[in-house]
Structure formats: structure tokens, C-alpha cells
Design a protein around this motif. Structure first.
Motif, PDB file in Angstrom:
ATOM      1  N   SER A 155       5.116   8.606   6.314  1.00 25.83           N
ATOM      2  CA  SER A 155       5.394   9.707   5.383  1.00 25.83           C
ATOM      3  C   SER A 155       4.633   9.610   4.077  1.00 25.83           C
ATOM      4  O   SER A 155       4.375  10.627   3.423  1.00 25.83           O
ATOM      5  N   GLY A 156       4.327   8.391   3.631  1.00 28.34           N
ATOM      6  CA  GLY A 156       3.669   8.189   2.361  1.00 28.34           C
ATOM      7  C   GLY A 156       4.539   8.502   1.156  1.00 28.34           C
ATOM      8  O   GLY A 156       4.031   8.668   0.046  1.00 28.34           O
ATOM      9  N   ARG A 157       5.869   8.552   1.338  1.00 22.47           N
ATOM     10  CA  ARG A 157       6.749   8.926   0.244  1.00 22.47           C
ATOM     11  C   ARG A 157       7.234   7.697  -0.538  1.00 22.47           C
ATOM     12  O   ARG A 157       7.361   6.607   0.026  1.00 22.47           O
ATOM     13  N   VAL A 176      11.304  -5.875  -0.808  1.00 19.53           N
ATOM     14  CA  VAL A 176      10.796  -4.724  -1.561  1.00 19.53           C
ATOM     15  C   VAL A 176       9.392  -5.030  -2.083  1.00 19.53           C
ATOM     16  O   VAL A 176       8.477  -4.197  -1.995  1.00 19.53           O
ATOM     17  N   GLU A 177       9.230  -6.223  -2.616  1.00 15.56           N
ATOM     18  CA  GLU A 177       7.910  -6.632  -3.111  1.00 15.56           C
ATOM     19  C   GLU A 177       6.876  -6.619  -1.992  1.00 15.56           C
ATOM     20  O   GLU A 177       5.696  -6.292  -2.212  1.00 15.56           O
ATOM     21  N   GLY A 178       7.307  -6.946  -0.780  1.00 10.75           N
ATOM     22  CA  GLY A 178       6.394  -6.894   0.370  1.00 10.75           C
ATOM     23  C   GLY A 178       5.924  -5.481   0.662  1.00 10.75           C
ATOM     24  O   GLY A 178       4.762  -5.264   1.011  1.00 10.75           O
ATOM     25  N   ALA A 237       7.655   1.342  -3.883  1.00  8.20           N
ATOM     26  CA  ALA A 237       9.002   0.905  -3.497  1.00  8.20           C
ATOM     27  C   ALA A 237       9.683   0.244  -4.685  1.00  8.20           C
ATOM     28  O   ALA A 237       9.061  -0.540  -5.403  1.00  8.20           O
ATOM     29  N   LYS A 238      10.948   0.565  -4.874  1.00  6.69           N
ATOM     30  CA  LYS A 238      11.737   0.014  -5.968  1.00  6.69           C
ATOM     31  C   LYS A 238      13.140  -0.324  -5.470  1.00  6.69           C
ATOM     32  O   LYS A 238      13.630   0.246  -4.490  1.00  6.69           O
ATOM     33  N   HIS A 289       9.716  -4.480 -10.078  1.00  5.30           N
ATOM     34  CA  HIS A 289       9.969  -3.721  -8.860  1.00  5.30           C
ATOM     35  C   HIS A 289      11.382  -3.150  -8.812  1.00  5.30           C
ATOM     36  O   HIS A 289      11.881  -2.816  -7.736  1.00  5.30           O
ATOM     37  N   THR A 290      12.033  -3.043  -9.974  1.00  5.91           N
ATOM     38  CA  THR A 290      13.389  -2.502 -10.011  1.00  5.91           C
ATOM     39  C   THR A 290      13.474  -1.313 -10.959  1.00  5.91           C
ATOM     40  O   THR A 290      12.617  -1.099 -11.812  1.00  5.91           O
TER      41      THR A 290
END
Length: 573
Positions: A262-264, A287-289, A297-298, A439-440
Motif C-alpha cells: 500500500s505504501g501508506r 517498528v524500527e525494522g 512507521a511509528k 520512532h514514537t
């Protein structure tokens, strides 16, 4: 002579949302936008003297549940008391659109069970002038508000709309049903949904105890929905899961496939489980991956413990599982209080409370070592020795005796704070570590939800006052904290026109007496439709809150201005 600007905030200490160091600056606004920042020479039709005060962008709360309240109420309190100028709802996969007439009650039961919003209030308050998600947005758009509002497409409602009772029975969607969900998702995104949300947690149940309809949705179904977002070319994905398997990597592998296709952008809720205090680090690493593989991604995290408020006014007490208490649970507080002051009733309830209770809810309600008197002002980082369990050990009594005495003290308005996440070590060091991760996002306040148990719409005020000023150690930079609850959140959901104080940006601001900023103690009010109750928590220290250049709150009181509007879809810078 005509004024140069509609409003000018003069001489404040500006935290502009970017994380840059505080600086003294004027902020001028015209036609709902910021027209000048710095030393402003022109005059405003209205001016606010902000010398010695903190000036920030309006706060952006990306995790609320005003889905019902927003249809009948122009004031999204408690969030608007805490400097929030944009709220995003439709989280956790629950909401009220799309909907067929025969499924309305099913969605009410789901919202009541998942988010603790009284079903009677929803029955009376919801007018149901919509069927499609786009029609729901039209209904929202018709009402002016004290803040801007964005909505997301909830998986529970979408699934029930397409599958009916089969969705509630957790049956698998057919190929045709997946195709329909894909088309409806694209339609909702094009109509103005900010994103799509789903839940895969056993904690989310209807008021009857049934699981949320999206609990076991297949990868094929989720992929169809994700591709619907790709078709529309917009929208963020919010994902909630227990990640209870020994192998959460497999679920993240599925998520990666959804994002690859999706690329979202994507976010997932993250908190520290007391049963696995370090497990959140593993999930954050996953998430970091996703980020390392090129995805946006968060993880959404909270700035304080996640917990419930127990009390005679609240939806729960430590005695709620006992038959004697169940018999009086629905009585008015004054009547309940009189009964509980009877020694014979007390003796009976204490005897029942000794019986073994075998549910997770019962264990959570009676974890006396993590139960604290909330107090006024409320303390959300209480020391371990102040717990009812620790106090009882010092006094040689059972904790339930102390709890009982506390509940019936005064007029029965006392609240017990019972954290069940983010407090394994009896401090908030884990919250600090989560918040400091790049990442949060700061979220999970649930404004408008859990109205009889939780009062976390006050997160924005707590974030600034506790972490920026009051915490004895590990305080965080105020300008950075402001960025976390403004620009970072706005950009995460595609609202690039706000979250910073810059020329051309939306004129949403807070003017704050930072030395006086604090959350007040929560109180219970019976002001929902049908007399439903809800916890409300005000704040001190907000000298003014401004939405689209209009002052909506001054010294915590509403001015009458309702400039807030529905936000349809992503907004360009």
C-alpha cells in the motif's frame, strides 16, 4: 483606521513547534492564518500581552474517541481545556460509519464495551442521519466546534456494514466482501477520512462481552483494505494488537507486507505490560525494522501510566466483582454511601471479597500494591510506599480495609488511581525512554472515551507540566516537548498546514502561564445525553487557546467562539 491584523500575540516566549530554542516573538494572525512572526509593527483588532508567557502551536491529539459526542456537542471537552486545537477520532477500529439501520445498535454496543461510553447516552445523542462514511463526515461538517476535527474509518463498522452478523461472529470475509471493503475504503479516503484503524486485541469487547469484529480479520481482508487506501492515494493505518504470541515478528511480517503493497504510513499502540516489563522494547525494535526497510512507521505512546480511576462514582471499584456490591452498583452515590457505612454490609462485603476471583479484570481491580489515592492535585507518578498495599503492610491490616475506608470518606467522591501499564518499576522512566525515541508519537489519551474509568484527555497539560517542569529528575526540554505534541503529530496524520508557528500556517496557538500550568483533579459529571456520566478534568495555566485566529478559551473559560471545522483528508503545507 482598519487594523493590520485580526489578532496579535505580543512578546511571548515562543516554542514554535520545530523544537528550536525558545525566543521572544510576536505572532500576528489574519484570515485564520499566521501572517507574521517576530517583531510585528502593525496593530491587531485584538491583542494579547504574552510577555513572560509561553506561546505554542495548538496541540494535535491523534488518539481520541469523540465519534459520538462530536455529533451532538460543539465543545470537545475535556480536550479543548488542555490546549488541543485539532483532534483525530475513529481510533481503535470503533466508530459509527458506515452503518446500516439494522446494525446501529451493534455499533453502540461495541463502542460502549470498548470505550466505556454509556449506551443510553449514545442511544439518545446519535441522530443517525448517515449511512456511508462520507455522509457521516457531512453530518460532522454541519456543526461548528471549539476545535478542528478529523475522522478515521473504523474497521469494526466497515466489517459489520459489509458482512452483518457474520462480522460479529468473526467469520472470514469472502473474496467479494474483501473487494467491497476495498472499494468502501477508497471511497472513505476520498471523502476525507484521515486513515483507517483496526483492533486485534482481546481487551476490546462489546458491552455484552463479545470480541471486537475485527479481532481475527485475515491478512487477505487487511490487504484488501490497505489496497483501497493505495487506490485513493491517501490515509494512515493505525493498528492495535496484543502481540501475545511468542512470535510477534510474524505479525510484523504481515504488517510489512501490507505496507509494501500500500505504501501508506502506519502506527501501532505501545505500552509497558507489567507482566512483561521489557517486552515493549522488542516491539519498538520491530517498528524500527519497518522504518529501516523504508516505511513510515511509528509507535503511539503515553506520557504517564495507563490506568483506571476507581471509586463510588466511577464504573468500577475493587469490590465490583462481589455480589453485595453488584446489588447496589446502580444506586445513586448518596444511597450507595449510606449502605456502605452500615457495619453489617461492610462485614458481608469483606467476606465476599475474600473469595478467589479468576478473571483478569478482577486481578486488575484488586492489585492493591498498584493502587493509590489520586489526590488533588493528582499525582500520576506516586511512590511505591504510598500504595494501599504498602500502607496496609505498615499498619498490619488488609489493604481492602483501607480501600473501603477511603471510598466511603467524605461524600464518596474520592478516586483511586490504579495503573496497569507503564508503571512496572513504580516510576515513569519507561515513558521517558519511549517518548525520546524518534520512532514514537505522543498519543493514547482517549479523549471522549472510558468516561467512567479514565481521564487521560489531560495528557497535553501533563506532558508539559510534569516532564518540562515538575519531575525531580529526567526533565525534558520544553520546546522539544511542544514539538512532540504539535508538529510531529500533525505530520504523522498528514496535517501539514498546522503544528508550527510560521507564516502561512494555520493560526492555532496556546498562550500559557507555564509556572501555573497543571491538571486539576478529575470530577464526575452527569451531563451526557440521557443523564449519562463522564469524568471531566480541567487545567490551570492556559491564558488563551486560539483556533484559526479566534480565541476559543480565555483563562480556561469558553469565549463562545466556535471556529473549529471538520478536516477532510491530508492538508498541504
Amino acid at each position: 483606521m482598519a487594523a493590520d491584523f485580526d489578532l496579535v500575540v505580543r512578546g511571548g516566549n515562543l516554542a514554535d513547534g520545530t523544537g528550536a530554542a525558545l525566543r521572544e516573538a510576536d505572532v500576528a494572525m489574519k484570515d485564520g492564518k499566521i501572517a507574521a512572526v517576530g517583531k510585528v509593527g502593525g496593530q491587531g483588532a485584538e491583542e494579547i500581552d504574552a510577555r513572560g508567557l509561553l506561546v505554542t502551536p495548538g496541540f494535535v491529539d491523534i488518539h481520541t474517541h469523540y465519534d459520538g459526542q462530536a455529533t451532538w456537542d460543539s465543545r470537545l471537552q475535556p480536550s479543548s481545556w488542555h490546549g488541543v486545537t485539532t483532534a483525530v477520532m475513529g481510533n481503535c477500529g470503533v466508530g459509527f460509519a458506515p452503518v446500516k439501520i439494522e446494525d446501529r445498535q451493534r455499533l453502540i454496543e461495541l463502542m460502549e464495551g470498548v470505550e466505556d461510553i454509556p449506551g443510553a447516552a449514545l442511544d439518545e445523542g446519535l441522530k443517525w442521519s448517515w449511512e456511508s462514511f462520507g455522509q457521516y463526515l457531512d453530518a460532522l461538517e454541519a456543526r461548528p466546534r471549539d476545535m478542528d476535527l478529523g475522522a478515521q474509518l473504523p474497521h469494526g463498522a466497515l466489517r459489520v456494514f459489509v458482512m452483518g452478523e457474520r462480522a460479529a461472529k468473526l467469520e472470514e470475509a469472502t473474496t467479494a466482501e474483501v473487494a467491497q471493503m476495498r472499494a468502501l475504503t477508497a471511497e472513505a479516503m476520498r471523502a476525507g477520512a484521515l486513515g483507517f484503524t483496526t483492533s486485534r486485541t482481546l481487551n476490546h469487547r462489546t458491552v455484552k462481552g463479545d470480541p471486537t469484529p475485527s479481532l481475527r480479520a485475515s491478512e487477505e481482508e487487511l490487504m484488501g483494505i490497505a489496497l483501497g487506501m493505495k487506490d485513493a492515494g491517501r490515509g494512515v493505518i493505525e493498528f492495535i494488537s496484543d502481540f501475545n504470541t511468542p512470535d510477534p515478528e510474524s505479525e510484523f511480517a504481515m504488517l510489512k507486507r501490507l505496507l509494501d503493497a500500500s505504501g501508506r504510513p502506519f502506527s501501532v499502540s505501545l505500552a509497558q505490560r507489567h507482566s512483561r516489563p521489557d517486552g515493549w522494547r522488542r516491539l519498538l525494535g520491530l517498528v524500527e525494522g519497518l522504518v529501516a526497510s523504508g516505511h513510515q512507521a511509528k509507535a503511539q505512546v503515553a506520557p504517564r501510566p495507563i490506568g483506571v480511576l476507581q471509586g463510588l462514582q466511577a464504573s468500577r471499584t475493587p469490590f465490583s466483582m462481589c455480589a453485595a456490591y453488584k446489588a447496589i452498583n446502580d444506586k445513586p452515590v448518596a444511597e450507595k454511601l449510606a449502605i456502605m457505612r452500615d457495619p453489617a454490609f461492610r462485614a458481608r462485603l469483606m467476606q465476599e471479597a475474600e473469595l478467589p476471583l479468576r478473571s483478569e479484570m478482577a486481578a486488575r481491580l484488586t492489585d492493591f500494591d498498584r493502587m493509590f489515592a489520586l489526590g488533588d492535585p493528582p499525582d500520576y507518578e506516586p511512590p511505591q510506599e504510598s500504595s494501599f498495599g504498602a500502607q496496609a503492610a505498615r499498619e498490619g491490616r488488609h489493604p481492602r480495609e483501607l480501600v473501603y475506608d477511603f471510598l466511603i470518606a467524605g461524600e464518596g467522591t474520592n478516586f483511586i488511581f490504579a495503573p496497569f501499564a507503564n508503571y512496572a518499576a513504580y516510576n515513569l522512566d519507561c515513558c521517558s525512554e519511549m517518548m525520546r525515541s524518534p520512532h514514537t508519537l505522543i498519543g493514547l489519551g482517549d479523549g471522549g472515551a472510558h468516561v467512567g474509568l479514565i481521564s487521560d484527555g489531560s495528557y497535553p497539560t501533563y506532558l508539559l507540566s510534569h516532564w518540562g517542569r515538575d519531575r525531580a529528575s529526567g526533565r525534558l526540554d520544553v520546546s522539544w516537548l511542544v514539538k512532540r505534541h504539535t508538529l510531529d503529530n500533525a505530520q504523522a496524520v498528514g496535517l501539514n498546514d498546522r503544528g508550527r508557528v510560521a507564516v502561512g500556517a494555520k493560526a492555532d496557538l496556546n498562550v500559557i502561564d507555564f509556572a501555573k500550568l497543571r491538571v486539576e483533579a478529575p470530577v464526575m459529571k452527569w451531563d451526557l445525553p440521557a443523564g449519562g456520566k463522564r469524568l471531566l478534568q480541567k487545567a490551570r495555566g492556559y491564558r488563551a487557546t486560539i483556533v484559526s485566529g479566534a480565541v476559543t478559551y480565555r483563562d480556561g473559560e469558553a469565549t463562545g467562539a466556535l471556529p473549529g471545522r471538520l478536516v477532510r483528508g491530508p492538508q498541504a503545507a
